[in-house]
Design an enzyme around this catalytic site. Sequence first.
Site, short mmCIF file in Angstrom:
data_model
loop_
_atom_site.label_atom_id
_atom_site.label_comp_id
_atom_site.label_asym_id
_atom_site.label_seq_id
_atom_site.Cartn_x
_atom_site.Cartn_y
_atom_site.Cartn_z
N GLU A 1 0.81 -1.25 -0.04
CA GLU A 1 0.15 -0.03 0.11
C GLU A 1 0.80 1.34 0.12
OE1 GLU A 1 -3.71 2.13 2.43
OE2 GLU A 1 -3.56 0.02 2.10
N THR B 1 -11.91 5.35 3.25
CA THR B 1 -10.67 6.01 3.85
C THR B 1 -11.17 7.35 4.25
OG1 THR B 1 -9.97 7.25 1.86
CG2 THR B 1 -9.69 5.09 1.90
N LYS B 2 -10.12 7.76 5.17
CA LYS B 2 -10.69 9.32 5.76
C LYS B 2 -10.55 10.25 4.72
CE LYS B 2 -7.74 12.55 8.44
NZ LYS B 2 -6.50 12.77 9.11
N ASP C 1 -2.19 12.33 -3.63
CA ASP C 1 -2.31 13.59 -3.81
C ASP C 1 -2.70 14.03 -5.51
OD1 ASP C 1 -1.88 16.66 -3.96
OD2 ASP C 1 -0.39 16.15 -2.26
#
Length: 227
Positions: free
Chosen positions: A58, A206-207, A133
Amino acid sequence: MDAGNKRKVRSYVKRAGRMTGSQARALAELWPRYGVAFEPRELDAEALFGRKAPLVFEIGFGNGETLVEQAAEDPHRDYLGVEVHEPGIGHCLLLLSERRVRNVRLIAHDAVEVLGRQIADASLARINVYFPDPWPKKRHHKRRLIQPAFLELVAAKLGPDGELHIATDWGNYAEHIDEVIGGAARLRLIERRMHGGEQPMDRPTTKFERRGLKLGHTIWEWRLGRE
């Protein structure tokens, strides 16, 4: 400047983040149990985990919640997570200890260098890249992780039945990913999914995904296999 000394374009910036006391203690006390040093030589995953099992890699696990949840629910595979931000690494270490998860190891380094220099060819069952990102400004697009050279590297590291999973919530990045995947000679698209958060592709939410969904973002996901 000499080309050999030219600064490498990174897909991340080490942003300053507040380190809590518990995270700092976790880095000091738990890193020896779960941490792996970056070295420019191939890892012996079987020796590292004490068994022979499929290995999941990951990239950029953030605070580690998704990584730990996946590993806890999938004890028959081993997980190697790579992250550069120390508060997130500390948080992940705390989760690993609290949940007593044994099939995870962490590396604090540039994931592309780890993949290229520390991972053996054809050794990975799966690579996860969740919400990298997006570098939304056009002048920063060269920093985006999903590029032709990266997909070539991924193809070399995946085993015969290995898969690459990608997710983003940025439409412009999704267009870029579609274009790069379309030109990848050594990977084939197995599935592409677009949804509003209700159909994550074989993964926990996910966050960063939850943050994007609150802003009304759409989720794009891809699953690719090696040719």
